[in-house]
Every structure is written in structure tokens, then in C-alpha cells.
Enzyme design. Structure first.
Site, PDB file in Angstrom:
ATOM      1  N   HIS A 198       6.951 -17.352  13.124  1.00  0.00           N
ATOM      2  CA  HIS A 198       8.383 -17.121  13.246  1.00  0.00           C
ATOM      3  C   HIS A 198       9.161 -18.422  13.370  1.00  0.00           C
ATOM      4  O   HIS A 198      10.312 -18.506  12.936  1.00  0.00           O
ATOM      5  CB  HIS A 198       8.660 -16.204  14.447  1.00  0.00           C
ATOM      6  CG  HIS A 198       8.363 -14.775  14.156  1.00  0.00           C
ATOM      7  ND1 HIS A 198       7.945 -13.886  15.107  1.00  0.00           N
ATOM      8  CD2 HIS A 198       8.414 -14.069  13.000  1.00  0.00           C
ATOM      9  CE1 HIS A 198       7.769 -12.695  14.555  1.00  0.00           C
ATOM     10  NE2 HIS A 198       8.045 -12.785  13.281  1.00  0.00           N
ATOM     11  N   ARG A 341       1.890  -1.713  -1.566  1.00  0.00           N
ATOM     12  CA  ARG A 341       0.431  -1.807  -1.509  1.00  0.00           C
ATOM     13  C   ARG A 341      -0.084  -0.941  -0.369  1.00  0.00           C
ATOM     14  O   ARG A 341       0.416  -1.032   0.749  1.00  0.00           O
ATOM     15  CB  ARG A 341      -0.003  -3.260  -1.293  1.00  0.00           C
ATOM     16  CG  ARG A 341      -1.514  -3.448  -1.349  1.00  0.00           C
ATOM     17  CD  ARG A 341      -1.915  -4.906  -1.165  1.00  0.00           C
ATOM     18  NE  ARG A 341      -1.764  -5.354   0.213  1.00  0.00           N
ATOM     19  CZ  ARG A 341      -2.023  -6.598   0.625  1.00  0.00           C
ATOM     20  NH1 ARG A 341      -2.406  -7.512  -0.252  1.00  0.00           N
ATOM     21  NH2 ARG A 341      -1.867  -6.933   1.884  1.00  0.00           N
ATOM     22  N   GLU A 440      -8.776  -8.843  -7.299  1.00  0.00           N
ATOM     23  CA  GLU A 440      -9.007  -9.902  -6.309  1.00  0.00           C
ATOM     24  C   GLU A 440     -10.477 -10.115  -5.977  1.00  0.00           C
ATOM     25  O   GLU A 440     -10.803 -10.893  -5.079  1.00  0.00           O
ATOM     26  CB  GLU A 440      -8.200  -9.622  -5.036  1.00  0.00           C
ATOM     27  CG  GLU A 440      -8.371  -8.235  -4.485  1.00  0.00           C
ATOM     28  CD  GLU A 440      -7.369  -7.920  -3.367  1.00  0.00           C
ATOM     29  OE1 GLU A 440      -6.831  -8.855  -2.747  1.00  0.00           O
ATOM     30  OE2 GLU A 440      -7.144  -6.725  -3.119  1.00  0.00           O
ATOM     31  N   ASP A 464      -7.401 -13.965  -2.444  1.00  0.00           N
ATOM     32  CA  ASP A 464      -8.750 -13.440  -2.248  1.00  0.00           C
ATOM     33  C   ASP A 464      -9.634 -13.718  -3.460  1.00  0.00           C
ATOM     34  O   ASP A 464     -10.831 -13.978  -3.322  1.00  0.00           O
ATOM     35  CB  ASP A 464      -8.713 -11.933  -1.969  1.00  0.00           C
ATOM     36  CG  ASP A 464      -8.624 -11.634  -0.477  1.00  0.00           C
ATOM     37  OD1 ASP A 464      -8.966 -12.515   0.322  1.00  0.00           O
ATOM     38  OD2 ASP A 464      -8.208 -10.523  -0.114  1.00  0.00           O
ATOM     39  N   CYS A 511       0.557 -11.907  -7.661  1.00  0.00           N
ATOM     40  CA  CYS A 511       1.259 -11.810  -6.374  1.00  0.00           C
ATOM     41  C   CYS A 511       0.684 -12.724  -5.301  1.00  0.00           C
ATOM     42  O   CYS A 511       1.115 -12.676  -4.153  1.00  0.00           O
ATOM     43  CB  CYS A 511       1.263 -10.365  -5.871  1.00  0.00           C
ATOM     44  SG  CYS A 511      -0.371  -9.715  -5.487  1.00  0.00           S
TER      45      CYS A 511
END
Length: 606
Positions: A198, A341, A440, A464, A511
Site C-alpha cells: 500500500h 479469473r 501458464e 507462472d 496478462c
């Protein structure tokens, strides 16, 4: 000059928020909070100790609520972060477990809280998703707020800083960051944190340069030291010499001109010099991120990771709860598309409320689609929520970690069952939505032509895919340097996927983090990709790079690259060919190609 040079120290961290700032260091010292003694409580004093803990939580919550109430417009987009922290004050994993340990072990509240927060941090650190790993900071920051009230430590008020400085801290919480006055704080430097923390998110939203994860910044830097913070490359220079100061003053001015140009061009279409149009989509975790998606002029959401919805409420959400979240995102993004997803977690590590056996290697175990097919009642709930939300906007459904044809066949059976149940329940839904799979794992690359016959699109999850193909544990520092998106094997696999998509009329998008790094763009478009999904903050930079490329030329260059056998050969070629496109401002790019091999080595992962 030699004396000046001898004082100059360069330290490297994580390039969390781009830009360059120069100024004096202001040390925010909170180390005293970590000095905690353990002592035992007699049974008759346990209720009083629990009340002491509850009082500390109450005071911390009131302090936090006051910060939220006083927040100004500059920080409006960070309210969700601060409100998440407000929920954590009464979270069962922290609040409930601390009380339980005080009662069970008969120990003081400080030690019980420290024990619980350490346990929760260990659980989160075992996750394979950097975003979820980065939520460790939330647990730590909330724990420290309560701890300060338990031990009576004085808090640092950033709002009281009355001069132009660069903050140097062990960490900067969202509550701290919300007190920042932009005319006084030039940048952040912290020991902890990363790009997805954050602190990094806030720094980027405020356009403040930040270098995080330096580990020893607070011990290496002294109050009032002169600092150069290069948030684009992750470098902090302590007490720079005159030549370095002059060089970075020029770089800072160049960068500001570059950012101004990015803003001016943000809403221009992503069209190459030879007229090819590209779709630049955004990856998100939470509904609140849609603001950033729109601010950065994304064409839609190319990856909505849904794991946070399951972690956030510490139980499996209901169909209605999921439907409400999905519908909200879809309606906010309309008419743009949203690719949802399905759950990509493994039960024993990420979902502590799930009854799953512990696994020695969760990355190769019961995760993602395997977990969902093993728990069809959880999977069908999510599918039904997605199909219902699809009645209110443009949705695509994406299944993670498909490794064989059998899995996608089983997934389609679950989808068919969801349709039957929704019809029986007389609910409004849309079953005619595109179905895609993440490519992936290497087996999915090999079987891409066969898999393409069952789905509408492929989404290449490079993070991945690189990890599994190169046998790299992304969290192992000893081998992390081998994680290279421009490895020839990775490039050839992407080519194989694209060719399979053409043969089966299956759309192909990307992505992973590879899509958001300008260095990779000429290779990816030369291979044939036309839709990218990335962190929304990367979109203006990638758009600008695209507008300076010629697709036909990148295709010719990729033919040469496909014959190369080493990363250094590829990086040297890219440096020579695209030097004028990648340099920022002077040659318009947010990176320095002289550092290209290092840049590749340090690439982000999902």
C-alpha cells in the site's frame, strides 16, 4: 572533489514509484515499538489484561477513524485502504486470536499480539501471489498501531513536518501517508515494502518517487543527509557529490517533462506508426481499483483476480456477495469488458478456514482450477455469480492453471450445471460469454492447439509460465536472477501459443507482468500480440511506446530474435535497435537501457 566522492553511498531497493527527487532526509523512527517484554499473568488478572488490550484497540481505532475523517481530496482514492485497516482492528485472526492467547497462555497483551501477528505474517508469506504477500504490511501496520497504545509509545505525526524533506522510515502506513502534505514531502524511502504494498500504491497515486525494501535505509541514512531518490531505477544516493547532483538535477527535469507528455497523450489511442490498433487492459484485485483503471484510460479490465474477495471476509463468500462485487465492477467499466479469473488459491495456505491437507509444495499442488474442481460446491457458486453479473455488462470468464484437456472438459460440465441451476432458480443471467484459459504451465503450451478447440481465448500468464518453464522459485534469491522474461525459451513458447491460437481461431492476450514492461513490447507485438493487460499505472507508458513503433518492423526484428540463443544477445539487440524509443524524455521512456540486463533480472512477478 575526492572528499565529496568518498562520502557518496549508493544503495539499491525496489523501484516502487517512478520519478526523481533530491532533498534532506527526515528519519521517522519507531523502532522502540518492537522492544517488547514477555511476562505471565495470573488467572485472576486475565480479564483485566484482556480489557487493557481491548482499550488499546479502541484507542487505535478512534485514532484511525479520526485520520479517515480528516482525509482530504488528494487521498480520496486511498480511503479503501484505510477502511480495510479499520476492519482489521476487529479481525478474528488478530483481535480474536490475541484474546484467545492471553486467556490460554496467561501472557501479557503485547506478547500475545506479537505472537499472533507473527503467525499471520508467516501464513501470508507462504502464498505464491505477491499481491497477497504484500498484504502482510496491513497486518503489521494495524498491529503496530495497537502496540503503540499498549506500550505507551509516542506516535510520529507526519502532518507536523514543516519543511521540504524526503521521508526515511522502517515502513510508512496508509494512515501515515494520508497525513502527507504534498508541498512538504518529496519522496519515500523505506526498509520494508514493495511495488504492490500500500505504501507503493499510495506513492504512485500521489506521483511521489519511492524506493522501498531497502532493508537498512534507516540505519544507513542519518537525519538531514542529502538524498537523491530515483524511483524509476530503485536507487538511493546518500550525500551525492557535485557531479552526481548536477547529473540528477538534469534527469529530474527530463523526467518531469516526460511525465507531462505522458499526461497530454494519455487519452490518445494506442495505435502504432503503421496504423495497428492495440487494446491495453488493466489487472485489478479489488473493485476500488476501477478508479485507477479509468484514470489511466484503460480499454477494460483484462484480469480481475478474485482471491481477495475470499481472503477479505475469512470465509467462502456467498453467491450474492460475489454477484454484487462482479456486477459493480462490470457496471463501472461499461461498455468496456471485464475478464474475471476464477479462484486461484490453494486451500491449506491461503484459505485457513478450508479443510485441506497441508502440502509440501503448494505451487505444484491443489491450487487454482485443481482446487475448484476438487471443491465443486465452491466453484459453482462463483460461476453462477459470474453468469448473473454478465447480464449487466461485458464479461469474459477466465480459468487459471489449466494443464490438460480433461480439466477444461470438467470445467465446462460445471458451467453447464450452473446454467441448469440458475434456470431452475429463475434468476437473470447470461450464459453466452467468452470462455478462456490461462496458459501458464508448459503442458498447456504443448497442448495449446487441442485446448483451443474448447475455448474462445487464451490469456498468457507469463509470471507462472516463466517460473514453471525455467524451474525458478521466484522467492529464492539464489536463483531469482535466472527469472528472465526475454529468455529465448519463453519467447519461443509465446510464439507457439500465438500460432496455436491462429490455427484454432482462438484469441490470444497476455496478462503477466511481462506485458507492462516497455522493454518487452517490441518483442510481444512482433510475435503477434494485440491485447495486453497490466497494472493500470503502466498503461500510459506502454501506450506511448506503442505509438513510436512500426509493427512490420518489429515482426522483422522478431524473426532475428527467434534465432538468438541467449538473453544477453537479445538484450543487446533491443538496446541497439530501440535505444531512441526507450530513453525517457530525451528519447521518451521510463527506463535506462544501459541497465537492461539488470532490468530483466529484476522483473516483477505475479
Amino acid at each position: 572533489m575526492s572528499e565529496e566522492k568518498s562520502r557518496q553511498i549508493i544503495i539499491h531497493g525496489i523501484n516502487a514509484s517512478p520519478g526523481i527527487c533530491i532533498g534532506k532526509a527526515y528519519i521517522v523512527d519507531r523502532e522502540g515499538v518492537d522492544i517488547i517484554k514477555r511476562y505471565f499473568i495470573s488467572q485472576n488478572r486475565v480479564p483485566a489484561e484482556i480489557n487493557r488490550f481491548k482499550t488499546a484497540v479502541k484507542k487505535a481505532k478512534e485514532e484511525h477513524a479520526a485520520i479517515i475523517k480528516s482525509i482530504n481530496g488528494d487521498f480520496g482514492s486511498q480511503l479503501d485502504i484505510l477502511e480495510t485497516h479499520m476492519i482489521l482492528f476487529k479481525d478474528k485472526m488478530l483481535y480474536g486470536k490475541t484474546i484467545e492467547i492471553i486467556e490460554k497462555d496467561g501472557i501479557n497483551a503485547e506478547w500475545a499480539l506479537k505472537k499472533v501477528s507473527r503467525r499471520v505474517r508467516t501464513m501470508f508469506q507462504s502464498l505464491d501471489d505477491p499481491y497477497l504477500q504484500s498484504r502482510i504490511a496491513d497486518i503489521v501496520q494495524v498491529s503496530e498501531q495497537v502496540m503503540r497504545h499498549l506500550v505507551g509509545a509516542q506516535d510520529i505525526k507526519i502532518s507536523d513536518i514543516n519543511k521540504r524533506v524526503i521521508l526515511v522510515a522502517h515502513d510508512i502506513s496508509p494512515a501515515d501517508a494520508s497525513q502527507i502534505q504534498l508541498e512538504r514531502i518529496k519522496g519515500f524511502v523505506t526498509d520494508r515494502g514493495g511495488k504492490d504494498s500500500h505504501t507503493g500504491i499510495i506513492a504512485k497515486s500521489l506521483h511521489i518517487p519511492a524506493v522501498l525494501g531497502l532493508e537498512k535505509a534507516t540505519t544507513s541514512i542519518k537525519h538531514d543527509d542529502i538524498l537523491i531518490v530515483d524511483g524509476s531505477s530503485g536507487i538511493v544516493i546518500i550525500n551525492p557529490d557535485e557531479d552526481t547532483l548536477f547529473k540528477y538535477e538534469e534527469k529530474r527535469a527530463e523526467y518531469e517533462r516526460y511525465r507531462a507528455e505522458l499526461v497530454r497523450e494519455m487519452n490518445l489511442p494506442a495505435v502504432t506508426l503503421d496504423g495497428e490498433k492495440f487494446n491495453l487492459m488493466a489487472n485489478i484485485e479489488m473493485v476500488e481499483e476501477v478508479v485507477s483503471v479509468k484514470d489511466n484510460a484503460a480499454d477494460g479490465v483484462g484480469l480481475f483476480r478474485t482471491e481477495f474477495l475470499y481472503l477479505d471476509i475469512k470465509r467462502f463468500p456467498t453467491e450474492e456477495e460475489l454477484f454484487d462485487k462482479y456486477r459493480e465492477v462490470v457496471e463501472l467499466m461499461s461498455p468496456g469488458s471485464v475478464t474475471i479469473r476464477t479462484l486461484d488459491i490453494n486451500g491449506d495456505k491461503v484459505v485457513p478456514y478450508s479443510e485441506c491437507a497441508e502440502e509440501a509444495n503448494p505451487a505444484l499442488g491443489m491450487r487454482a482450477v485443481r482446487f475448484c474442481l476438487n471443491r465443486p460446491e465452491i466453484f459453482i457458486t462463483q460461476i453462477k455469480a459470474v453468469l448473473r453479473a454478465a447480464a449487466f455488462g461485458n464479461i469474459k470468464l477466465l480459468i487459471p492453471m489449466i494443464s490438460c484437456v480433461e480439466e477444461i472438459i470438467d470445467v465446462k460440465k460445471i458451467i453447464d450445471q450452473a446454467v441448469i441451476e440458475l434456470k431452475d432458480e429463475e434468476k437473470i443471467f447470461n450464459k453466452d460469454i467468452p470462455l478462456g484459459i490461462m496458459i501458464e504451465v508448459p503442458s498447456a503450451v504443448v497442448m495449446a492447439k487441442d485446448l483451443g478447440r474448447y475455448v474462445d481465448f487464451f490469456s498468457i500468464g507469463t509470471n507462472d509460465l516463466i517460473q514453471y518453464s525455467l524451474a525458478i522459485d521466484r522467492k529464492n534469491r539464489q536463483v531469482a536472477h535466472l527469472y528472465q522474461p526475454l529468455n529465448p525459451a519463453v519467447i519461443r513458447m509465446i510464439k507457439t501459443i500465438i500460432e496455436a491460437g491462429k490455427k484454432t481461431n482462438t484469441d490470444v492476450t497476455i496478462c503477466g507482468e511481462m506485458a507492462g514492461d516497455p522493454v518487452n513490447v517490441p518483442v510481444l507485438i512482433g510475435l503477434g500480440l494485440r491485447e495486453f493487460s497490466m497494472n493500470s499505472g503502466s498503461i500510459p507508458v506502454i501506450k506511448q511506446v506503442l505509438r513510436k513503433l512500426d509493427v512490420s518492423e518489429t515482426e522483422k526484428n522478431v524473426k532475428k530474435i527467434l534465432k538468438m540463443t541467449t538473453v544477453s544477445e537479445i538484450s543487446d539487440f533491443l538496446r541497439q535497435r530501440y535505444n531512441d524509443i526507450f530513453f525517457y524524455n530525451r528519447h521518451k521512456a521510463d527506463l535506462d537501457l544501459h541497465r537492461l540486463p539488470q532490468r530483466i533480472k529484476d522483473s516483477d512477478t505475479l
